[in-house]
Design an enzyme around this catalytic site. Structure first.
Site, PDB file in Angstrom:
ATOM      1  N   GLU A  31       0.843  -1.189   0.000  1.00  0.00           N
ATOM      2  CA  GLU A  31       0.000   0.000   0.000  1.00  0.00           C
ATOM      3  C   GLU A  31       0.884   1.246   0.000  1.00  0.00           C
ATOM      4  O   GLU A  31       1.911   1.269   0.671  1.00  0.00           O
ATOM      5  CB  GLU A  31      -0.865  -0.035   1.269  1.00  0.00           C
ATOM      6  CG  GLU A  31      -1.740   1.174   1.483  1.00  0.00           C
ATOM      7  CD  GLU A  31      -2.617   1.031   2.743  1.00  0.00           C
ATOM      8  OE1 GLU A  31      -3.068  -0.091   3.065  1.00  0.00           O
ATOM      9  OE2 GLU A  31      -2.818   2.054   3.404  1.00  0.00           O
TER      10      GLU A  31
ATOM     11  N   ASP B 293       0.356   5.416   0.512  1.00  0.00           N
ATOM     12  CA  ASP B 293      -0.699   6.323   0.973  1.00  0.00           C
ATOM     13  C   ASP B 293      -0.366   7.803   0.949  1.00  0.00           C
ATOM     14  O   ASP B 293       0.746   8.197   1.314  1.00  0.00           O
ATOM     15  CB  ASP B 293      -0.985   6.085   2.479  1.00  0.00           C
ATOM     16  CG  ASP B 293      -1.484   4.706   2.779  1.00  0.00           C
ATOM     17  OD1 ASP B 293      -2.332   4.216   2.052  1.00  0.00           O
ATOM     18  OD2 ASP B 293      -1.008   4.115   3.780  1.00  0.00           O
TER      19      ASP B 293
ATOM     20  N   GLU C  80      -2.660  10.572   3.120  1.00  0.00           N
ATOM     21  CA  GLU C  80      -3.842  10.752   3.967  1.00  0.00           C
ATOM     22  C   GLU C  80      -3.861  12.195   4.438  1.00  0.00           C
ATOM     23  O   GLU C  80      -2.842  12.698   4.919  1.00  0.00           O
ATOM     24  CB  GLU C  80      -3.792   9.831   5.187  1.00  0.00           C
ATOM     25  CG  GLU C  80      -4.061   8.381   4.871  1.00  0.00           C
ATOM     26  CD  GLU C  80      -3.823   7.494   6.084  1.00  0.00           C
ATOM     27  OE1 GLU C  80      -4.768   6.822   6.505  1.00  0.00           O
ATOM     28  OE2 GLU C  80      -2.702   7.483   6.605  1.00  0.00           O
TER      29      GLU C  80
ATOM     30  N   ASN D 239       2.563   7.181   3.866  1.00  0.00           N
ATOM     31  CA  ASN D 239       2.975   5.914   4.468  1.00  0.00           C
ATOM     32  C   ASN D 239       3.157   4.890   3.352  1.00  0.00           C
ATOM     33  O   ASN D 239       2.672   5.070   2.232  1.00  0.00           O
ATOM     34  CB  ASN D 239       1.899   5.448   5.470  1.00  0.00           C
ATOM     35  CG  ASN D 239       2.421   4.407   6.466  1.00  0.00           C
ATOM     36  OD1 ASN D 239       3.596   4.019   6.435  1.00  0.00           O
ATOM     37  ND2 ASN D 239       1.546   3.951   7.340  1.00  0.00           N
TER      38      ASN D 239
ATOM     39  N   ARG E 187       5.463   3.397   8.455  1.00  0.00           N
ATOM     40  CA  ARG E 187       6.541   4.214   7.888  1.00  0.00           C
ATOM     41  C   ARG E 187       6.034   5.629   7.600  1.00  0.00           C
ATOM     42  O   ARG E 187       6.227   6.157   6.505  1.00  0.00           O
ATOM     43  CB  ARG E 187       7.043   3.578   6.596  1.00  0.00           C
ATOM     44  CG  ARG E 187       7.632   2.184   6.779  1.00  0.00           C
ATOM     45  CD  ARG E 187       8.245   1.680   5.481  1.00  0.00           C
ATOM     46  NE  ARG E 187       8.920   0.415   5.665  1.00  0.00           N
ATOM     47  CZ  ARG E 187       8.327  -0.774   5.517  1.00  0.00           C
ATOM     48  NH1 ARG E 187       7.070  -0.854   5.169  1.00  0.00           N
ATOM     49  NH2 ARG E 187       9.028  -1.880   5.717  1.00  0.00           N
ATOM     50  N   GLU E 188       5.402   6.248   8.594  1.00  0.00           N
ATOM     51  CA  GLU E 188       4.791   7.548   8.355  1.00  0.00           C
ATOM     52  C   GLU E 188       5.805   8.683   8.274  1.00  0.00           C
ATOM     53  O   GLU E 188       6.724   8.768   9.078  1.00  0.00           O
ATOM     54  CB  GLU E 188       3.816   7.902   9.496  1.00  0.00           C
ATOM     55  CG  GLU E 188       2.623   6.982   9.621  1.00  0.00           C
ATOM     56  CD  GLU E 188       2.878   5.768  10.499  1.00  0.00           C
ATOM     57  OE1 GLU E 188       4.041   5.594  10.958  1.00  0.00           O
ATOM     58  OE2 GLU E 188       1.930   4.998  10.728  1.00  0.00           O
TER      59      GLU E 188
ATOM     60  N   TRP F  39      -8.929   9.564  16.502  1.00  0.00           N
ATOM     61  CA  TRP F  39      -7.470   9.730  16.569  1.00  0.00           C
ATOM     62  C   TRP F  39      -6.873  10.822  15.693  1.00  0.00           C
ATOM     63  O   TRP F  39      -5.765  11.292  15.935  1.00  0.00           O
ATOM     64  CB  TRP F  39      -6.755   8.413  16.232  1.00  0.00           C
ATOM     65  CG  TRP F  39      -7.129   7.862  14.887  1.00  0.00           C
ATOM     66  CD1 TRP F  39      -8.127   6.955  14.643  1.00  0.00           C
ATOM     67  CD2 TRP F  39      -6.565   8.178  13.609  1.00  0.00           C
ATOM     68  NE1 TRP F  39      -8.218   6.708  13.295  1.00  0.00           N
ATOM     69  CE2 TRP F  39      -7.267   7.432  12.640  1.00  0.00           C
ATOM     70  CE3 TRP F  39      -5.523   9.024  13.193  1.00  0.00           C
ATOM     71  CZ2 TRP F  39      -6.978   7.507  11.287  1.00  0.00           C
ATOM     72  CZ3 TRP F  39      -5.225   9.099  11.838  1.00  0.00           C
ATOM     73  CH2 TRP F  39      -5.952   8.336  10.903  1.00  0.00           C
TER      74      TRP F  39
ATOM     75  N   GLY G 196      -4.640  13.856  18.073  1.00  0.00           N
ATOM     76  CA  GLY G 196      -4.729  12.578  18.765  1.00  0.00           C
ATOM     77  C   GLY G 196      -6.128  12.232  19.254  1.00  0.00           C
ATOM     78  O   GLY G 196      -6.292  11.460  20.195  1.00  0.00           O
TER      79      GLY G 196
END
Ligand SMILES: *[C@@H]1O[C@H](CO)[C@@H](O)[C@H](O)[C@H]1NC(C)=O
Ligand SMILES: *[C@@H]1O[C@H](CO)[C@@H](O)[C@H](O)[C@H]1NC(C)=O
Ligand SMILES: *[C@@H]1O[C@H](CO)[C@@H](O)[C@H](O)[C@H]1NC(C)=O
Length: 297
Positions: free
Chosen positions: A107, A109, A111, A126, A135-136, A201, A205
């Site tokens: 994948e 990404d 976002e 990611n 792996r952000e 989240w 957060g």
């Protein structure tokens, strides 16, 4: 980070098996209506006519929505112009990504995590390889992503993955498969875009909740273009991996950023990067993933 987990629980229920149309022409798909369809939230989203090349993603209290490409691809350059939810978008996430499905999925990404009016979105990137993500890298936009359409492009070939925003590379993930670092090189992926409620989240957060009085939340998509190798089963892996002129996205000029691109990316990293997993020693208890020790560009 919770984002990957909630993401996949959602998709687990939302993804429908898609109808694959038999395009035989070149490796180019254009037109939103011809090449993508809704897989979620159809009741309140729409593809607006063929002339406009435009689609909407809508989130209200009943559901979010999502689209999926009819085709799957192995390597290529995949573009979408996106105008994000304006105003108070706190708690919403709009995503644009490539996803293989399967047990050990790949994948790639983008976002976009919403925020209160006047506060910046977070652009999260990611990559998952064989089921593993985490792996952000995150960025603050250097423009207002809600005022107009911006070009989000994922360039994916056997050498590297590059995330572009308005032609500026913001991130590179290089192929070090030969040194046992996983790389997405064997699984075809479809293109997805969706909007959903992530207020448990996404914004500070989870402290800032969606203000449903402001619903519906609408993100707009335009000019989807996958200049990419169409995947027609395992026999097409070698066709897609071959450095032929048809696979121009894998040709030498695309295997490494040029110096102008490199300068721009370094400027973005210096001024707009807000999170890098490779610097998060605490999260990895001092054992950073292998790729963090390799040059990426
Ligand atoms: C979007 O960005 C990609 C990568 O820089 C570029 O190849 C493409 O031409 C751009 N598309 C549009 C419509 O500007
Ligand atoms: C990995 O090794 C193989 C065999 O030596 C080589 O053909 C291939 O180009 C290498 N791949 C990369 C990304 O370096
Ligand atoms: C929202 O804005 C606040 C304040 O500027 C910032 O700390 C936060 O990172 C922003 N983004 C998200 C997704 O919360």
């Amino acid at each position: 980070m919770e984002m990957a987990i909630s993401f996949h629980i959602l998709w687990g229920v939302a993804i429908l098996i898609s109808v694959v149309l038999g395009f035989h022409s070149s490796a180019v798909t254009g037109n939103v209506e011809r090449s993508i369809h809704y897989n979620w939230g159809t009741q309140h989203s729409e593809i607006l006519g063929t002339g406009d090349d435009d689609a909407t993603l809508v989130l209200d209290q009943t559901s979010g929505s999502g689209i999926e490409s009819k085709r799957s691809f192995l390597f290529g350059s995949v573009e979408m112009l996106i105008k994000l939810v304006p105003g108070n978008s706190a708690g919403t996430v709009t995503a644009y990504y490539l996803y293989s499905g399967g047990e050990k999925h790949d994948e790639i990404d983008f976002e976009f995590m919403g925020n209160k009016s006047g506060q910046p979105y977070t652009i999260n990137t990611n990559i998952f390889t064989q089921g593993g993500g985490g792996r952000e890298q995150q960025f603050k936009p250097w423009f207002d992503p809600t005022a107009d359409f911006h070009n989000y492009t994922i360039h994916w070939n056997p050498s590297h993955v590059v995330w572009y925003v308005d032609n500026i590379p913001i991130r590179v993930y290089r192929n070090y498969e030969n040194e046992t670092i996983p790389y997405p090189s064997k699984q075809a992926m479809r293109v997805y875009s969706s909007i959903w409620n992530a207020d448990s989240w996404a914004t500070r957060g989870g402290l800032v909740k969606i203000d449903w009085k402001k619903a519906p939340f609408i993100a707009r998509l335009r000019r989807f273009r996958a200049r990419a190798c169409k995947y027609d089963g395992p026999l097409s892996i070698s066709k897609c991996a071959a450095p032929t002129p048809l696979n121009w996205w894998s040709s030498p000029p695309y295997n490494q950023l040029n110096s102008a691109e490199l300068d721009k990316m370094k400027w973005i990293i210096k001024n707009y990067m807000i999170y890098d997993y490779c610097k998060d020693l605490k999260r990895f208890r001092g054992l950073l993933p292998g790729e963090c020790f390799k040059p990426q560009y």
